[in-house]
Design a protein around this motif. Structure first.
Motif, short mmCIF file in Angstrom:
data_model
loop_
_atom_site.label_atom_id
_atom_site.label_comp_id
_atom_site.label_asym_id
_atom_site.label_seq_id
_atom_site.Cartn_x
_atom_site.Cartn_y
_atom_site.Cartn_z
N HIS A 58 9.18 -8.90 14.27
CA HIS A 58 8.14 -9.02 13.23
C HIS A 58 6.71 -9.60 13.70
CE1 HIS A 58 6.87 -11.86 9.84
NE2 HIS A 58 7.67 -11.11 9.42
N LEU B 31 -8.67 10.75 2.46
CA LEU B 31 -7.35 11.28 3.12
C LEU B 31 -6.86 12.63 2.54
CD1 LEU B 31 -5.18 10.84 5.27
CD2 LEU B 31 -4.19 9.38 3.92
N GLY C 51 0.88 -1.13 0.12
CA GLY C 51 0.17 0.01 -0.09
C GLY C 51 0.59 1.33 0.00
N ARG C 52 1.94 1.08 0.64
CA ARG C 52 2.75 2.61 0.69
C ARG C 52 3.52 2.71 -0.30
NH1 ARG C 52 6.12 -0.97 4.25
NH2 ARG C 52 5.03 -0.09 5.94
N ASN D 62 -4.48 -3.84 6.28
CA ASN D 62 -3.08 -3.72 6.04
C ASN D 62 -2.74 -2.71 4.69
OD1 ASN D 62 -0.30 -4.55 5.02
ND2 ASN D 62 -0.29 -5.19 6.97
N ILE D 63 -3.30 -2.94 3.69
CA ILE D 63 -3.30 -2.11 2.57
C ILE D 63 -3.91 -0.91 2.73
CG2 ILE D 63 -4.32 -1.68 0.03
CD1 ILE D 63 -4.10 -4.80 -0.63
N HIS E 163 5.16 -0.72 15.39
CA HIS E 163 5.76 -0.54 14.15
C HIS E 163 7.37 -1.06 14.19
CE1 HIS E 163 6.10 1.16 10.18
NE2 HIS E 163 4.80 1.53 10.12
N LYS F 49 -1.07 0.88 5.32
CA LYS F 49 0.05 1.30 4.69
C LYS F 49 -0.04 2.35 3.32
CE LYS F 49 2.62 -2.99 5.60
NZ LYS F 49 2.71 -4.39 5.06
N LEU F 50 -1.31 2.28 2.77
CA LEU F 50 -1.49 3.21 1.80
C LEU F 50 -1.53 4.69 2.44
CD1 LEU F 50 -4.23 2.83 -0.66
CD2 LEU F 50 -4.00 4.98 0.17
N SER F 51 -2.47 4.80 3.61
CA SER F 51 -2.22 6.07 4.35
C SER F 51 -1.08 6.48 4.79
CB SER F 51 -3.41 5.79 5.43
OG SER F 51 -4.55 5.13 5.31
N GLU F 52 -0.38 5.87 5.29
CA GLU F 52 1.15 6.17 5.75
C GLU F 52 1.66 6.88 4.52
OE1 GLU F 52 1.66 2.86 9.37
OE2 GLU F 52 3.19 3.29 7.88
N GLY F 53 1.68 5.90 3.54
CA GLY F 53 2.54 6.45 2.00
C GLY F 53 2.00 7.77 1.54
N GLY G 148 -3.69 -6.74 9.48
CA GLY G 148 -2.89 -7.60 9.04
C GLY G 148 -2.78 -8.95 9.63
#
Lengths: 339, 339
Positions: B98, A235, A207-208, B226-227, B292, B230-234, B138
Motif C-alpha cells: 500500500h 494520449l 481516473g481509470r 494521480n488522476i 504498482h 490512472k486516467l492514462s492507464e485506463g 499521489g
C-alpha cells in the motif's frame, strides 16, 4: 451562432450551420462579417433553410483579454450574438471562439441563474460503453466544495433531460474509491453529495474509471477537468500515431494495416470529439454551447443540435428546480465548510 | 525488498527479485514470511545470487490505516524492511505494498532530507518520444506552491542523474501555455520556478503535451498527478479493448488483426508500465521505490534496478545539493505566498 469564432471562422461555421438548419429544424442567426458569411453561403446552391445574417464590424482576437473585449468591442460577433439572446431574439448561443470570452459574455450579458455560484462547462466524452458527462472542464480553476456540488446537480439535469438517461449515476473524481480519499475539496464536496436526495450519487471514482463508461456524470474542478480532457485527447492521438508507425515497420504489418482500415475508421468515429462537438456552459439564464476552436463543420452541426435539444427540453427550467431543491445544502456548504 | 507486498506477494516478488539479483548485480534482502519465501525460492534450481531472507511474522493488510500499521505491526514485512535501511543494513527499500503505508514508513522510519517539506512520488511514464517523469503522482493531495517547486527540483535530479538526461526540461502542468494560466497554486509556483537558476524551466504545459514526450519533467500536485496517471492507464486499456472488439467484427478485419499481432506486441511493450515498474519516492534520507500493487515479476525487477541505479549514482547527494541551493527560494515561497 458566432460565425467568426474558431480557428477557421465562416469557412467551417457556415457549412456546419447550414447542415444543422436542415437536420435539426432550427432557425439560425449567423453573426459576423456579412460579406464573408454571404460568400460562404453563396457556395451552396439551392435552399438555405431558415438562416439569417446579422452584420458586425469587430472580431474578438485570440490574444485579447475577455474583459477588454467586453468593454471595447461592443460590435464584436461574439458580443452581439449574446446580446441577441438577451434581447429575446434568439434562445441560445453557440460559439467556437475563445472559451474565456464566451464564459465572460455569458456571465455579464446573460447573467447567472439565481443561486448558481459559478457556471460550469460540461463536456460529453466518448467511452467504451456510452458517452458520459465530465463537468467542469475549464470554466472554474479554483473551486469550493459547494461549487462541485452544484456542478453535479447541473450535469445531472443535462444527462437526464438532454441526453435522456432516466437516473444518471453521479461520481466525484478522486484518487481512491473509498469515502475519505481525495483532497480537502473533494472530501468536503463528498459530504454535500451524500446529503442530497436529488442525485444517484455513487461516491468517488478514479481516473481509470472515466473511460469504462460505467458512471454517467463525473464531477471535478475546472483545472482537473481541463487537464483530464486535454490529456485524453493527446494520449488518444499519440497512441494512433504510434500504431501507424508500428504498422509501417514491416511488410506483414503493412498488409495488416491495410486490412484493418475499415475497423480503424469505425473506431475513429466513436473517439472523434466532433460527434459531440459542443460543451454546454451550464448555470446561465439561457443556454450557451462552447465548441472546440478547431471544430469541423460536423462538430458545429452537433453543437447546434445540442443547443436546440437543450432549449426544446426546457432543460433550464429543470435546472432551476433542481438547484432550488438543493438551496439549503448549497448554503450550508458555503457557510460551514473549511475550504 | 518487502516480499509480502502487492496483489500477489512472494509468488511474483521472489522471481522478480531473483532476476534482479542476477541482472543488476545487487545484494537483496527479502523481508517476510520465511516459509513462503523459501517455497518460492525452491522453485528455482541452481544459483540464487546474493539473496538473503529476514523473517517477519506480520503483514500489512490493504484495509489498514498507515498509522495503525506503524503503531501495532512492528514486525510487519514493510516496517522491518524500512528498519533494515535505518540500521544501515540496506541502502534502500522496494515495496509493492500500500503506497500510503510506504510513504508513512518513509516519513517516520527514515525521515525527510533536511529542508524537504514533502516527499513526492515520481512516476516514469512512456510517451511517443522518450520516457518522462511526472511528479507528484499521489503522495501529497493538498499542496502549496513551494511544494510543487521542490517536486520539480527533486525530479530534475532524478532525470539528470538516474535517467541520464544532461539538461532536463521541466514544465508545470496547467490549463494553458501562457504565464498566468492555471489555478492559484500553479500561478504562484510558476513564480518560484521562474526565479531559480537550477532548472531548465520551460513554463506551463497542457494535458495534451504530456504524451508527446517533449518535456522531460512535468510537475503537478499529487491529486492531479494521480488522476492523470490512472486516467492514462485506463484510457490506453479502453482503446486496446475497443480495437480488439473492432477487429473481430468482420473477416477482413480479423485477418488484418492476425497480421498486425507483432506490431501490436511491440507497441504494448512500449506502453506497458512494467518497463518502468517503480515510482521513486523522493525527498527521504534513503531511496524508496514504490511498485504498482499489480506489478509483474518484470516490473519488480526494473523497480529494483531503478533503486540500485539511484544508490550507485549517489542521487540523494545531488538532491541535497540542489535543494540546498534553492533553500532561500523555498523559504520565500513558504512565507510570502498567498496559497
Amino acid at each position: 451562432m458566432d460565425a467568426m469564432g474558431g480557428d477557421f471562422g465562416p469557412s467551417v461555421i457556415v457549412p456546419g450551420a447550414l447542415a444543422a438548419s436542415k437536420a435539426c429544424n432550427v432557425e439560425l442567426i449567423l453573426v459576423g462579417d456579412e460579406v464573408k458569411i454571404q460568400a460562404e453561403l453563396a457556395k451552396f446552391n439551392g435552399e438555405l433553410g431558415a438562416i439569417s445574417v446579422v452584420h458586425t464590424t469587430q472580431v474578438a482576437e485570440m490574444g485579447e483579454k475577455p474583459s477588454e473585449i467586453l468593454r471595447r468591442k461592443k460590435d464584436s460577433s461574439i458580443q452581439v450574438a449574446f446580446e441577441l439572446v438577451r434581447e429575446g431574439r434568439a434562445h441560445g448561443v453557440v460559439s467556437a471562439g475563445h472559451s474565456g470570452t464566451t464564459v465572460a459574455c455569458g456571465m455579464f450579458i446573460l447573467g447567472r441563474i439565481a443561486g448558481v455560484e459559478r457556471p460550469a462547462l460540461a463536456s460529453i466524452i466518448f467511452t467504451e460503453k456510452q458517452p458520459i458527462t465530465l463537468i467542469d472542464v475549464g470554466a472554474n480553476v479554483d473551486c469550493k466544495p459547494y461549487h462541485l456540488f452544484q456542478f453535479g446537480l447541473m450535469a445531472d439535469v443535462l444527462a437526464k433531460h438532454v441526453l435522456g438517461i432516466p437516473t444518471p449515476s453521479v461520481g466525484l473524481l478522486s484518487i481512491g474509491e473509498e469515502e475519505g480519499k481525495g483532497n480537502l475539496q473533494v472530501k468536503e464536496a463528498f459530504e454535500l453529495f451524500k446529503m442530497t436526495n436529488s442525485l444517484n450519487f455513487v461516491g468517488n471514482i478514479e481516473g481509470r474509471d472515466i473511460f469504462t463508461g460505467n458512471v454517467n456524470v463525473i464531477v471535478c474542478d475546472g483545472f482537473v477537468g481541463n487537464i483530464a480532457l486535454k490529456l485524453s485527447e493527446g494520449l488518444a492521438m499519440s497512441i494512433a500515431r504510434m500504431i501507424k508507425a508500428e504498422l509501417k515497420r514491416d511488410l506483414i504489418s503493412k498488409i495488416g494495416g491495410l486490412l484493418i482500415k475499415d475497423a480503424m475508421r469505425r473506431l475513429k468515429r466513436v473517439v472523434d470529439y466532433s460527434e459531440y462537438g459542443g460543451a454546454p456552459l451550464l448555470g446561465l439564464k439561457e443556454i450557451v454551447v462552447v465548441c472546440h476552436g478547431s471544430s469541423s463543420a460536423g462538430a458545429i452541426t452537433s453543437a447546434i443540435d445540442m443547443a436546440a435539444t437543450f432549449i426544446r427540453k426546457k432543460a433550464n427550467a429543470h435546472l432551476i428546480a433542481e438547484l432550488s431543491a438543493n438551496e439549503e445544502l448549497s448554503r450550508f456548504g458555503k457557510a460551514a465548510m473549511k475550504l
